[in-house]
Design a protein around this motif. Structure first.
Motif, PDB file in Angstrom:
ATOM      1  N   PHE A  60       0.863  -1.182   0.000  1.00 45.20           N
ATOM      2  CA  PHE A  60       0.000   0.000   0.000  1.00 45.20           C
ATOM      3  C   PHE A  60       0.902   1.235   0.000  1.00 45.20           C
ATOM      4  CE2 PHE A  60      -3.797   2.018   2.505  1.00 45.20           C
ATOM      5  CZ  PHE A  60      -4.129   2.763   1.388  1.00 45.20           C
ATOM      6  N   PRO A  61       1.434   1.625  -1.166  1.00 46.74           N
ATOM      7  CA  PRO A  61       2.445   2.677  -1.248  1.00 46.74           C
ATOM      8  C   PRO A  61       2.010   4.036  -0.703  1.00 46.74           C
ATOM      9  CG  PRO A  61       2.404   1.401  -3.278  1.00 46.74           C
ATOM     10  CD  PRO A  61       1.212   0.964  -2.477  1.00 46.74           C
ATOM     11  N   ALA A  62       0.707   4.265  -0.563  1.00 49.27           N
ATOM     12  CA  ALA A  62       0.250   5.545  -0.017  1.00 49.27           C
ATOM     13  C   ALA A  62       0.665   5.722   1.442  1.00 49.27           C
ATOM     14  CB  ALA A  62      -1.267   5.671  -0.137  1.00 49.27           C
ATOM     15  N   LEU A  63       1.059   4.630   2.113  1.00 50.50           N
ATOM     16  CA  LEU A  63       1.515   4.718   3.502  1.00 50.50           C
ATOM     17  C   LEU A  63       2.913   5.308   3.608  1.00 50.50           C
ATOM     18  CD1 LEU A  63       0.371   1.216   4.829  1.00 50.50           C
ATOM     19  CD2 LEU A  63      -0.791   3.407   5.118  1.00 50.50           C
ATOM     20  N   ASN A  64       3.597   5.437   2.498  1.00 53.67           N
ATOM     21  CA  ASN A  64       4.978   5.914   2.493  1.00 53.67           C
ATOM     22  C   ASN A  64       5.112   7.239   3.248  1.00 53.67           C
ATOM     23  OD1 ASN A  64       7.731   5.660   1.505  1.00 53.67           O
ATOM     24  ND2 ASN A  64       7.276   7.406   0.177  1.00 53.67           N
ATOM     25  N   GLY A  65       5.964   7.253   4.249  1.00 55.14           N
ATOM     26  CA  GLY A  65       6.234   8.480   4.995  1.00 55.14           C
ATOM     27  C   GLY A  65       5.246   8.797   6.090  1.00 55.14           C
ATOM     28  N   LEU A  66       4.172   8.003   6.230  1.00 50.59           N
ATOM     29  CA  LEU A  66       3.133   8.328   7.207  1.00 50.59           C
ATOM     30  C   LEU A  66       3.357   7.651   8.555  1.00 50.59           C
ATOM     31  CD1 LEU A  66      -0.085   8.182   4.975  1.00 50.59           C
ATOM     32  CD2 LEU A  66       1.343  10.157   5.558  1.00 50.59           C
ATOM     33  N   GLY A  67       4.256   6.667   8.605  1.00 49.40           N
ATOM     34  CA  GLY A  67       4.554   6.028   9.884  1.00 49.40           C
ATOM     35  C   GLY A  67       3.464   5.106  10.392  1.00 49.40           C
ATOM     36  N   ILE A  68       2.660   4.538   9.500  1.00 50.34           N
ATOM     37  CA  ILE A  68       1.605   3.617   9.889  1.00 50.34           C
ATOM     38  C   ILE A  68       1.530   2.470   8.888  1.00 50.34           C
ATOM     39  CG2 ILE A  68       0.138   5.251  11.135  1.00 50.34           C
ATOM     40  CD1 ILE A  68      -1.514   5.580   8.574  1.00 50.34           C
ATOM     41  N   SER A  69       0.990   1.340   9.335  1.00 48.06           N
ATOM     42  CA  SER A  69       0.710   0.217   8.446  1.00 48.06           C
ATOM     43  C   SER A  69      -0.308  -0.680   9.128  1.00 48.06           C
ATOM     44  CB  SER A  69       1.989  -0.565   8.114  1.00 48.06           C
ATOM     45  OG  SER A  69       2.601  -1.040   9.291  1.00 48.06           O
ATOM     46  N   MET A  70      -0.785  -1.695   8.387  1.00 47.55           N
ATOM     47  CA  MET A  70      -1.811  -2.586   8.916  1.00 47.55           C
ATOM     48  C   MET A  70      -1.570  -4.006   8.437  1.00 47.55           C
ATOM     49  SD  MET A  70      -5.351  -0.427   8.459  1.00 47.55           S
ATOM     50  CE  MET A  70      -6.281  -1.696   9.348  1.00 47.55           C
ATOM     51  N   ALA A  71      -2.293  -4.934   9.040  1.00 43.10           N
ATOM     52  CA  ALA A  71      -2.314  -6.311   8.555  1.00 43.10           C
ATOM     53  C   ALA A  71      -3.620  -6.956   9.002  1.00 43.10           C
ATOM     54  CB  ALA A  71      -1.130  -7.110   9.082  1.00 43.10           C
TER      55      ALA A  71
ATOM     56  N   SER B  16      -2.576  -2.730  13.638  1.00 46.53           N
ATOM     57  CA  SER B  16      -1.973  -1.510  13.102  1.00 46.53           C
ATOM     58  C   SER B  16      -0.624  -1.326  13.771  1.00 46.53           C
ATOM     59  CB  SER B  16      -2.866  -0.299  13.379  1.00 46.53           C
ATOM     60  OG  SER B  16      -2.304   0.876  12.816  1.00 46.53           O
ATOM     61  N   LEU B  17       0.349  -0.877  12.994  1.00 47.15           N
ATOM     62  CA  LEU B  17       1.714  -0.719  13.485  1.00 47.15           C
ATOM     63  C   LEU B  17       2.201   0.688  13.169  1.00 47.15           C
ATOM     64  CD1 LEU B  17       1.488  -3.686  11.699  1.00 47.15           C
ATOM     65  CD2 LEU B  17       3.315  -4.136  13.331  1.00 47.15           C
ATOM     66  N   ASN B  18       3.034   1.238  14.043  1.00 46.27           N
ATOM     67  CA  ASN B  18       3.453   2.630  13.859  1.00 46.27           C
ATOM     68  C   ASN B  18       4.733   2.727  13.029  1.00 46.27           C
ATOM     69  OD1 ASN B  18       4.874   1.477  16.032  1.00 46.27           O
ATOM     70  ND2 ASN B  18       5.231   3.442  17.004  1.00 46.27           N
ATOM     71  N   GLY B  19       4.623   2.192  11.811  1.00 45.73           N
ATOM     72  CA  GLY B  19       5.701   2.285  10.842  1.00 45.73           C
ATOM     73  C   GLY B  19       5.221   1.757   9.512  1.00 45.73           C
ATOM     74  N   GLY B  20       5.630   2.376   8.419  1.00 45.16           N
ATOM     75  CA  GLY B  20       5.197   1.918   7.105  1.00 45.16           C
ATOM     76  C   GLY B  20       5.834   0.600   6.702  1.00 45.16           C
ATOM     77  N   ASN B  21       7.021   0.326   7.244  1.00 45.34           N
ATOM     78  CA  ASN B  21       7.731  -0.914   6.963  1.00 45.34           C
ATOM     79  C   ASN B  21       8.218  -1.487   8.290  1.00 45.34           C
ATOM     80  OD1 ASN B  21       9.069  -2.999   5.528  1.00 45.34           O
ATOM     81  ND2 ASN B  21      10.968  -1.822   5.529  1.00 45.34           N
ATOM     82  N   PRO B  22       7.292  -2.043   9.100  1.00 45.08           N
ATOM     83  CA  PRO B  22       7.641  -2.453  10.465  1.00 45.08           C
ATOM     84  C   PRO B  22       8.482  -3.707  10.560  1.00 45.08           C
ATOM     85  CG  PRO B  22       5.380  -3.046   9.979  1.00 45.08           C
ATOM     86  CD  PRO B  22       5.867  -2.240   8.806  1.00 45.08           C
ATOM     87  N   GLY B  23       8.638  -4.421   9.449  1.00 44.96           N
ATOM     88  CA  GLY B  23       9.373  -5.676   9.492  1.00 44.96           C
ATOM     89  C   GLY B  23       8.559  -6.762  10.173  1.00 44.96           C
ATOM     90  N   LEU B  24       8.909  -8.001   9.907  1.00 42.41           N
ATOM     91  CA  LEU B  24       8.228  -9.145  10.507  1.00 42.41           C
ATOM     92  C   LEU B  24       9.221 -10.298  10.587  1.00 42.41           C
ATOM     93  CD1 LEU B  24       5.761 -10.775  11.473  1.00 42.41           C
ATOM     94  CD2 LEU B  24       5.190 -11.162   9.059  1.00 42.41           C
ATOM     95  N   GLN B  25       9.575 -10.696  11.798  1.00 38.38           N
ATOM     96  CA  GLN B  25      10.480 -11.825  11.961  1.00 38.38           C
ATOM     97  C   GLN B  25       9.818 -12.884  12.827  1.00 38.38           C
ATOM     98  OE1 GLN B  25      14.321 -11.346  14.002  1.00 38.38           O
ATOM     99  NE2 GLN B  25      15.201 -12.712  12.470  1.00 38.38           N
ATOM    100  N   LEU B  26       9.508 -14.029  12.205  1.00 29.18           N
ATOM    101  CA  LEU B  26       8.925 -15.164  12.895  1.00 29.18           C
ATOM    102  C   LEU B  26      10.058 -15.985  13.504  1.00 29.18           C
ATOM    103  CD1 LEU B  26       6.362 -16.172  10.150  1.00 29.18           C
ATOM    104  CD2 LEU B  26       5.808 -15.099  12.325  1.00 29.18           C
TER     105      LEU B  26
END
Length: 209
Positions: free
Chosen positions: A79-90, A163-173
């Motif tokens: 969702f490229p519109a999140l770029n620079g906004l400091g948010i993301s979802m899943a 919701s996470l407070n970063g556009g690219n929060p990373g995910l490590q299982l």
């Protein structure tokens, strides 16, 4: 007004001005490399309303993975519109008996359960587990970088949104990190205290043995 008070006001004003918004938005241009602060902005003249709408969470999601789950990301890459906004979802879909296994992000996370019943929790750096049964409508927070998890304990599919407070929060299982990658079995045995047989069983489960 003394010099110290004046300096404090000046610094506060400078920081406020420095953080002023200079663009309405910065839809990420995924055709260019990502930098440490995100993607380069897409040409605003080419941006449309559709850039600000994400439809990836629609519909039923299969939960046929090894963990009986389906994780649909709404990070900046999706969702490229999140770029620079400091948010993301899943979106998290967890089948009966399924789990979102222990994992971590670079960011904090907040979850809201919209279907089913789960146990959700995180483990702090003192190895204390904070976990609770969540019902529909319940919300829980997982602080930044803490190991956390969700388990479907109900008799139906469970669905939650995070919701996470970063556009690219990373995910490590944690489990795949140990058993699904290229880490030699001998090292896994040493750092986990698991037997050779158990490590090989897990590696075979992930197709790396």
């Amino acid at each position: 007004m003394n010099k110290l008070a004046f300096l404090s006001i000046f610094i506060t004003l400078f920081v406020t001005l420095a953080n002023a918004i200079e663009l309405d938005f910065c839809v990420g241009d995924l055709s260019l490399p990502r930098g440490p602060e995100g993607y380069v902005c897409k040409d605003p003249s080419t941006v449309t309303t559709d850039d600000f709408v994400y439809t990836g969470f629609r519909g039923e999601k299969p939960t046929t993975s090894i963990f009986k789950n389906n994780v649909t990301l709404g990070f900046v890459d999706q969702f490229p519109a999140l770029n620079g906004l400091g948010i993301s979802m899943a979106r998290l879909d967890i089948g009966v008996g399924g789990v979102i296994p222990v994992h971590s992000h670079r960011t904090s996370e907040i979850i809201i359960l919209v279907k089913g019943t789960i146990i959700a929790g995180f483990i702090d750096t003192n190895n204390k587990a904070h976990y609770k049964r969540l019902e529909v409508g319940d919300v829980m927070i997982f602080p930044q970088a803490m190991l956390h998890f969700q388990i479907n304990i109900g008799k139906t599919l469970a669905t939650a949104y995070v919701s996470l407070n970063g556009g690219n929060p990373g995910l490590q299982l944690t489990t795949p990190a140990l058993f699904a990658g290229n880490l030699p079995a001998q090292i896994v045995e040493q750092i986990t205290l698991l037997s050779h047989e158990e490590v090989m069983r897990m590696k075979k489960m992930f197709g790396t043995a």
